[in-house]
Design an enzyme around this catalytic site. Sequence first.
Site, PDB file in Angstrom:
ATOM      1  N   GLU A 149       6.345  -7.396 -12.193  1.00 24.28           N
ATOM      2  CA  GLU A 149       5.686  -6.362 -11.033  1.00 24.28           C
ATOM      3  C   GLU A 149       6.175  -7.053  -9.857  1.00 24.28           C
ATOM      4  O   GLU A 149       5.797  -7.938  -9.337  1.00 24.28           O
ATOM      5  CB  GLU A 149       4.789  -5.915 -11.087  1.00 24.28           C
ATOM      6  CG  GLU A 149       4.935  -4.348 -10.994  1.00 24.28           C
ATOM      7  CD  GLU A 149       3.583  -4.342 -11.422  1.00 24.28           C
ATOM      8  OE1 GLU A 149       3.265  -2.251 -10.346  1.00 24.28           O
ATOM      9  OE2 GLU A 149       2.659  -4.502 -10.851  1.00 24.28           O
ATOM     10  N   LYS A 200       7.899   3.024 -13.980  1.00 28.62           N
ATOM     11  CA  LYS A 200       6.714   2.832 -14.126  1.00 28.62           C
ATOM     12  C   LYS A 200       5.884   4.435 -14.205  1.00 28.62           C
ATOM     13  O   LYS A 200       6.064   5.357 -13.564  1.00 28.62           O
ATOM     14  CB  LYS A 200       5.837   2.029 -12.705  1.00 28.62           C
ATOM     15  CG  LYS A 200       4.394   1.753 -13.489  1.00 28.62           C
ATOM     16  CD  LYS A 200       3.691   1.337 -12.140  1.00 28.62           C
ATOM     17  CE  LYS A 200       1.858   0.473 -12.812  1.00 28.62           C
ATOM     18  NZ  LYS A 200       1.441  -0.154 -12.078  1.00 28.62           N
ATOM     19  N   CYS A 225       2.141  -3.032 -15.939  1.00 29.35           N
ATOM     20  CA  CYS A 225       0.648  -3.469 -15.664  1.00 29.35           C
ATOM     21  C   CYS A 225       0.018  -2.332 -16.423  1.00 29.35           C
ATOM     22  O   CYS A 225      -0.539  -2.699 -16.727  1.00 29.35           O
ATOM     23  CB  CYS A 225       0.968  -3.789 -13.639  1.00 29.35           C
ATOM     24  SG  CYS A 225      -0.596  -4.037 -13.121  1.00 29.35           S
TER      25      CYS A 225
END
Length: 271
Positions: A40, A112, A150
């Site tokens: 990321e 995300k 994440c």
Amino acid sequence: MRIALGQLESGTDIGANLAAMDRFAAAAAGDGARLVAFPEYASYEKKVGDASFPAVAEPLDGPVCTALTGTARRHGVALVAGVIEASGKPDKAYNTLVAFGPDGSLLASYRKIHLFDAQGIGESRFISPAPSAEPVVFEFGGVGFGLLTCYDLRFPELARALSDAGAEVLLACSSWVPGKHKTRQWLALTAARAIENGVYVAGVCQAPPVSVGRSVLVDPMGAAVAELGLDPAVAAAEVSLEVVAEVRRQFPVARQRRLGADFSAGWCRPE
């Protein structure tokens, strides 16, 4: 298929970050990898997010992604990396994963879903969540790859949706914020998502000090088949669809689950 984890120490020098990815992609290709995954915020990262993130954001046909397509073509590998995508709003960007094929074509992009508004950090101050919660899976070399970023690891329903959509390998590209027990949690969650879905999980992380390092490739039984420490590095290992199929045969949880299950679908139907 052999895949590689490229653990970076990204900073605010975009050119230096792109050069590091090119070096690691070359090393991965030299080790026989067909796909290399980076963390990321691979193209631009800071210890704490601020207004500079939307300021450096680009469309997916901008200079950063153009450089990444060049890296993929130059080394003949598929490449997955976290970039900062322009959202059309001057004060917000998207935290996006892009996947490029060895020919430079865009295989997939994933914005995300779950932003890290935790531990006193407000990612949503400068980043917009994905407008859609649809799972993103792409096929490369006969393998289904699912994308997550994440904090998404803490939401098991996303990993399950990716598996249901055909993922056999989950690419968890991360910049896992350090803190008490955070490395233990990182390793536990990557293993848990692998075990409960019968998939490989490639957890590729930024190195300290911005993150915890410890990138890892976990097989469907929860065993680490490749691990990195705290320094920037690249490591490659095999993922096997035969292993995925055998573990799913032994533990047919997709058809056995009862909470929210669609018994007419799933990757492990009864004979």
